[in-house]
Every structure is written in C-alpha cells, then in structure tokens.
Scaffold this active site. Structure first.
Site, mmCIF file in Angstrom:
data_model
loop_
_atom_site.group_PDB
_atom_site.id
_atom_site.type_symbol
_atom_site.label_atom_id
_atom_site.label_comp_id
_atom_site.label_asym_id
_atom_site.label_seq_id
_atom_site.Cartn_x
_atom_site.Cartn_y
_atom_site.Cartn_z
ATOM 1 C CD GLU A 78 1.014 1.241 -7.851
ATOM 2 O OE1 GLU A 78 0.848 1.388 -8.304
ATOM 3 O OE2 GLU A 78 1.882 1.613 -6.988
ATOM 4 C CG HIS A 125 3.096 19.971 -8.920
ATOM 5 N ND1 HIS A 125 4.915 20.270 -9.401
ATOM 6 C CD2 HIS A 125 2.754 21.661 -9.473
ATOM 7 C CE1 HIS A 125 4.483 21.915 -9.436
ATOM 8 N NE2 HIS A 125 3.156 22.457 -9.762
HETATM 9 C C1 TPP Z 1 3.840 1.054 -9.592
HETATM 10 C C2 TPP Z 1 4.897 1.585 -8.963
HETATM 11 N N1 TPP Z 1 4.486 0.674 -7.554
HETATM 12 C C3 TPP Z 1 5.777 1.138 -6.416
HETATM 13 C C4 TPP Z 1 6.632 1.195 -7.070
HETATM 14 C C5 TPP Z 1 7.619 1.131 -5.479
HETATM 15 N N2 TPP Z 1 8.077 -0.419 -5.183
HETATM 16 C C6 TPP Z 1 9.308 -0.620 -6.124
HETATM 17 S S1 TPP Z 1 10.214 -2.194 -5.572
HETATM 18 C C7 TPP Z 1 9.132 -2.458 -4.867
HETATM 19 C C8 TPP Z 1 8.243 -3.804 -4.892
HETATM 20 C C9 TPP Z 1 8.121 -4.799 -5.278
HETATM 21 O O1 TPP Z 1 7.702 -5.861 -4.898
HETATM 22 P P1 TPP Z 1 7.614 -7.086 -6.313
HETATM 23 O O2 TPP Z 1 7.661 -6.822 -7.240
HETATM 24 O O3 TPP Z 1 7.809 -8.546 -5.497
HETATM 25 O O4 TPP Z 1 9.795 -6.971 -7.020
HETATM 26 P P2 TPP Z 1 11.107 -7.693 -5.586
HETATM 27 O O5 TPP Z 1 11.627 -6.267 -5.139
HETATM 28 O O6 TPP Z 1 9.987 -8.216 -4.434
HETATM 29 O O7 TPP Z 1 11.539 -8.371 -6.362
HETATM 30 C C10 TPP Z 1 7.996 -1.167 -5.492
HETATM 31 C C11 TPP Z 1 6.012 -1.676 -4.112
HETATM 32 C C12 TPP Z 1 6.951 0.547 -8.192
HETATM 33 N N3 TPP Z 1 8.644 0.515 -8.497
HETATM 34 N N4 TPP Z 1 6.644 0.983 -9.101
#
Ligand code: TPP
Lengths: 330, 333
Positions: free
Chosen positions: A61, A133
């Site tokens: 991010e 916010h």
């Molecule tokens: C910093 C952050 N960005 C986005 C998210 C939203 N999010 C939750 S799970 C996920 C995917 C995570 O992928 P990965 O680390 O490969 O784990 P997986 O779900 O494949 O087990 C995302 C983008 C989050 N929780 N934290």
C-alpha cells in the site's frame, strides 16, 4: 436518470471521467479482472484494461499510493482503491503528510490530483469497519468526502477526480449495495466539494451527520416529527473543507446542535463542527451542544456489541430530547 | 514424501500421528466454521504447511501465524478448541471475549500474534520484536512469522527480514506461498523468489514442497534448531496452492477451475495418508478412526461454543480499554 446503487454510481462516475480524460487511471489490489473489492471497479477492466488504465497492485500500500502520488506529480489523475480505510495507517505518510504539503511547499509549482477510495463502516461486511478518516482532518492540504447516497456519490466522485488535490473518498459498506436511487446521467452533473446539503428542514434542533449517520439521523428526525419536535438534518457530504456557512445558518435558526459520528467521540472530525459553532454562534445557542458517537474502544466483533457500539436512531433521539428539554429562552 | 523422515529414522510414530491429526483437524474445522461464517478463510490444500510449521513449538515461542490458519496454529500451540471456536463466533467465552475475531487473531495467552487491525504485514515486526525480547533475556525461545505470497510484498516483510538478519535474531520466516492473493496470481503480485529474498538479506533461504508435510516439518525443525542455537534467522518458502476459496462463500469466478482440480489431485492429506499406510504407521482403518475422532472433537467444541453466551452492551466496557497498573482478574498481566 439511471437507477443505481452507491457502488454502481461510483463506478459509473469513474468510467465517465476515464472516457472524458485520458489521464485518469485506476490502481489498487484486485481492481482488474476481479472487478475490485466489493465490486468497486466492476466493468472498468473490460473497458479500459486493454489500454493499461486499470492496474492490479501487489499488497504494497505505502508504495502504490506513493506511486500514485508520483504519477499525479507528473500530470496523471490516479484513482487509487485502498480497499479498506483500515489501511490508511499504511499510507498516511504518502497520501497525507507528503501529498497534502506538495502544492503549498513547492510554491504552487505542482499539484497532486489524486483520489483515494476507501471502504469502511459497520455493516454487512463483517470486519474492516474502522472509521479513521478523522486522522487526515489534522493534515493540511487533504480533502475528505463522505457521501451518504448514490446521487452524491456520483457527483462527488466526479468532483474528486477533477479536483487538483489529494481527496479521500469514503465508501460506507452499509450504504454500498443497499438500495438504488435515480442518479443523473447528464455530463455536467457534479456535486461540489465543500458543500453540505439539508435533506430535511426543521426549526427546533440541527442534527449534523454524514454517510450512514445521515441515514440514521433522518430516521430519528422522522420519529421526532411525530412527537412534535422539528429537527433539521445537515448531511455534510464533505468533511474537509467544512461547509461552515450551512451549519452556522441552521444553528442560528434552531439554537440547538446535535452532531452524530461513526468515529469515536474523542478526536473525531465531528468535533470540528462543534468548535465552529462554539466559536461563531455561541450567542445563538439555547442549549449545550451534544455529540452522539461510539465509545472509546476499537470496533467490536460480535454483532450485538457492534450494534451497541454504533449510534442508532434511538441514541440520536435521546440526545435531541436532552437538548430540547433543557434550553435557555431565545 | 521425504523418505529421510520415515518412522524408522524418527524412531516414533507419535510425530506422524500428531501431524496427521493437525491436518485432518484443519480440514474438519474449515467445514464446521465455514458453515457459520461465510468470511472464514479456509485452508484446504495448504494443511501440510500449517501442520509442518505449527507443530511442536514451545509455550514460550512467539508465533505470528498466517491469518489463514490462525485457529489451527493456536490449537497446535495448545489452546482450547472450544474457546477458539467461541472466539470465532464472537462469544464472551472466547479468548478475545467477543471483542475481536479469533479467526485472524490468536490467543495472546499462548504467545500468538494476530492481525490486530486487519493489516497484513505488521505482525512480522511484532514477531521480530518477540525474538529480540528472547535475545535480550538470554532465553532460547524463537519467533515464527508466517505470511502469504501476497503479504510478502509488504515492506514490513523485507524490513523484518533485514532487521532480524543484522541483529541475528531467532526468527523463522515462513512464506506460505499458495500462489494467489484474493484474485491476484503470484506472478502478478510477487517479483522473484521469496526464499531468495531471505538469502539476499544474508540469511539461509530454502524452498520446500508445501504439500509435503514432512518436508515442511523437516525444514522447520532445522531452522528452529539454528535459531535456538543463536545462529540467526531463516526464510522458508513453502510452495502450495489455495484450493479453498479466498473465503468460504467466495464465488471464485476469477480463476480457472482446472487449475484448482489439478491441485486437488495433489491433496496433501491424501498424499500423507498413502505414505503413512505404505510405511506401516497406521492403516486405513486407523486413519479413518483419527478423522472421525477429530470430527467429533471439533463438532462437540462447536456445539458448546454456539451455546455459549453472546456479549451484551455492558461488555463494550470502554473503562477497560487501558491496561491498569495491576492486572485485573481474568486478564493477562
Ligand atoms: C495490508 C493489507 N492489504 C490488503 C489486505 C486485504 N487482504 C486480505 S487477505 C488478502 C490476500 C492475502 O494474500 P496472501 O498473503 O497471499 O494470503 P492468502 O490469502 O493467499 O492466504 C488481502 C489483499 C490486508 N488484509 N492487509
């Protein structure tokens, strides 16, 4: 007019701006073929993906918001999907401190036309509810909008994309897919940033709210009407810069103010409304100002706790009763 | 399967029974929790990583599990299943007392670190800090930090690896690489190899077959032994696949079902079962009995959790948000 949800209105506004201005592009996690978290970019990939204007980002991010800032400095107009407002903490440096200062500190040499969309709010999507916010309100140079319905969402999204500053665009998850409205199609429909609206006129008390709290305030006003209390509801729509004029004009007539917030009471942006009135309309007040806001705990998980946490119509009505009961004669 | 870890060399069937139990329990929990929570992030296909990584940690070892698999991680660390499930259902009897979701935030009572604000990344720093505390105190506890391929793109990941390396901290970094993050395939989210990143930060970096529980467990034990001996951090990249949806009610219209099917054929539980039978650790009947025991245990725990009381408005308790000078009864100091 087209009947649309809040989510559809946002996407339509972005698509129209992308057609109008080639510098507008979209980036964020899962915004491409997936169609965005909670369908926030639904259909944009199909129309603009081939031109490379809808770009999936890694889970980085701070850096992708930083990259959006950098692209904006070079004249692009990025629309970033942050997914959840909870991640604001990860990008406050880039989006807030830095992007907010760039125009001013550069002596006006650059501007940062950047929209950052963020989903938040207690609602059907269980989790990622925090309303943070208010942190940004304390950072000069950043605008914040928080629409309460599909029409304003469309008009404000357009205004945000055309604005030459970093704009945080709040998308409340309880409003996102809930119900449709007739949304204007015409090319020049824009809701200006910095203008509140008054969805309900009244004479006994002014209730100031935004987003989901506007909806709850309107429901409270309905009940109060039946009791013979005439409540005016102001929907801020824009949190920064605040429409002081609309607030002051209303409070000058009603003499009473209740502010309703989804952010916790301490340090929430609603306190700015209280300050403005205390400073500029003190002599018009006929009762103490009351704040209706969640207590100082992190958003709880269990549905019943969540319900107890968030202000509802009953809490707003109770506050209005308190300010209308104890009042100094006009 | 890695034959170096045959029962003949480990000298005991106990390890295999425990690993298999964790895997079959994880599979059962996916179904039981998923039925009650559409947002449950299932582990199907990735059980070998969970069992291989979370098995056998000591009480004082710090564990920041991958959010997907937090409940099985806590269970492996000794937490009570009914209390964990009560937490997933938001009940007052859960470790988080209904205040927070136990599916992504394990019990601190068992030295688990969770996603306290829902952001992937920061737990890697906290785990690194846990290792720092062990080093400062002269203890041989380790910290284990697990993250997905998606999460590996956070700066927190690289920064934690670098810090652990320069301070020679006892951290085991595990990338549970299931090759997808929501809809984003690894090739679109992660540049290069995560194991190699570990190496580039000056630590040992190894890649293992994440569908082979013994390979994962073996790599993990070596890394832990090195960390306990003061030899610093390791990065393990366990390559597997997320057969489960991103969450239980995921429509999954973003991926090719054939790919999922191909990985389903490589099911880590089935593979381990064949190996256990072949090596004579357990026969089919014995394995089926273990499956049934896990099912009954989990279902009983869930039934009790569901009957537990839900919090009420008084449980919001804003007066408890700050830690007092002396611990309150029922709360951890
Ligand atoms: C910093 C952050 N960005 C986005 C998210 C939203 N999010 C939750 S799970 C996920 C995917 C995570 O992928 P990965 O680390 O490969 O784990 P997986 O779900 O494949 O087990 C995302 C983008 C989050 N929780 N934290």
């Amino acid at each position: 007019m087209t009947r649309q949800t809040f989510q559809q209105a946002c996407v339509t506004a972005i698509a129209e701006e992308m057609r109008r201005d080639r510098d507008v592009f979209v980036l964020g996690e899962d915004v491409g073929t997936f169609g965005g978290p909670l369908k926030s970019t639904n259909g944009l990939w199909e129309e603009f993906g081939g031109e490379g204007r809808v770009i999936d980002m890694p889970i980085s991010e701070g850096t992708f918001v930083g990259a959006a800032v950098g692209a904006a400095m070079r004249g692009k107009r990025p629309v970033v999907d942050l997914m959840f407002l909870e991640f604001l903490a990860l990008v406050t440096q880039q989006f807030g401190l830095d992007a907010g200062a760039m125009h001013y500190y550069s002596g006006g040499a650059i501007s940062v036309p950047l929209v950052m969309r963020a989903k938040y709010g207690v609602g059907p999507f269980h989790g990622h509810a925090y309303d943070f916010h208010s942190w940004l309100q304390n950072i000069p140079g950043v605008k914040i909008v928080a629409p309460s319905n599909a029409v304003d969402a469309k008009g404000l999204m357009r205004a945000a994309i055309r604005d030459n500053n970093p704009v945080l665009f709040l998308e409340h998850m309880a409003l996102y897919h809930a119900g449709r409205m007739e949304v204007p199609d015409d090319d020049e429909f824009v809701v200006p940033i910095g203008k509140a609206c008054v969805p309900r006129r009244g004479s006994d008390v002014t209730i100031v709210a935004s987003a989901l709290m506007t909806k709850r305030s309107l429901a409270a006003a309905e009940t109060l009407e039946a009791e013979g209390i005439s409540a005016e509801v102001i929907d801020l729509r824009t949190i920064v810069p605040l429409d002081e004029e609309t607030i002051l004009e209303s409070v000058s007539r009603t003499g009473r103010l209740v502010v309703v917030s989804e952010a916790i009471k301490t340090g929430g942006s609603h306190n700015e409304v209280v300050s403005v009135v205390a400073e500029q309309a003190f002599d018009r007040l006929r009762a103490p100002i009351l704040r209706v806001a969640p207590p100082r705990v992190p958003v709880p998980f269990h549905r019943d706790l969540e319900k107890a946490y968030l202000p509802d119509a009953a809490d707003i009505i109770e506050a209005v009763h308190r300010v209308t009961r104890h009042s100094i004669p006009a | 399967m890695n034959n170096a870890t045959s029962p003949a060399t480990t000298g005991s069937n106990q390890l295999h029974i425990e690993l298999y139990h964790l895997m079959t329990m994880s599979r059962v929990l996916d179904r039981i929790i998923g039925e009650h929570d559409g947002h449950w992030h299932g582990l199907e296909g990735e059980e070998a990583v969970a069992a291989g990584v979370y098995h056998g940690l000591r009480a004082d070892d710090v564990l920041a599990p991958h959010y997907r698999g937090t409940i099985i991680a806590a269970y492996a660390k000794g937490a009570d299943l009914r209390t964990l499930l009560a937490g997933a259902m938001g009940k007052t009897t859960g470790y988080n007392m209904g205040r927070y979701r136990s599916d992504i935030c394990g019990p601190a009572q068992y030295n688990l670190i969770g996603l306290y604000s829902g952001s992937l990344g920061p737990p890697l720093g906290y785990a690194t800090g846990g290792a720092l505390a062990a080093k400062l105190d002269g203890r041989d506890d380790v910290a284990v930090a697990v993250f997905g391929d998606g999460g590996s793109s956070r700066g927190d990941c690289h920064e934690a690896m670098n810090l652990a390396s320069v301070q020679k901290l006892p951290v085991v970094f595990v990338c549970q690489n299931n090759q997808i993050a929501i809809s984003t395939e690894k090739k679109n989210g992660v540049g290069g190899s995560v194991a190699e990143r570990g190496r580039s930060f000056g630590m040992l970096g190894v890649e293992v077959d994440g569908n082979d529980v013994l390979a994962v467990h073996g790599a993990m034990q070596e890394a832990i032994a090195r960390a306990r001996a003061g030899e610093g951090p390791t990065t393990i990249e366990a390559v597997t696949y997320r057969v489960a949806g991103h969450f239980y009610s995921d429509a999954e219209d973003y991926r090719d079902p054939d790919v999922v099917d191909r990985w389903r054929e490589r099911d880590p539980i089935r593979a381990y079962r064949s190996w256990l039978v072949k090596e004579g650790v357990l026969d089919e009947a014995g394995l089926n009995r273990m499956d049934e025991e896990a099912r009954v245990h989990a279902q009983t725990a869930m039934d009790r959790a569901l009957a537990d009381p839900a919090p009420t408005a008084v449980d919001l308790a804003p007066e408890l948000v700050f830690a007092p000078d002396t611990p309150r009864e029922g709360e951890r100091p």
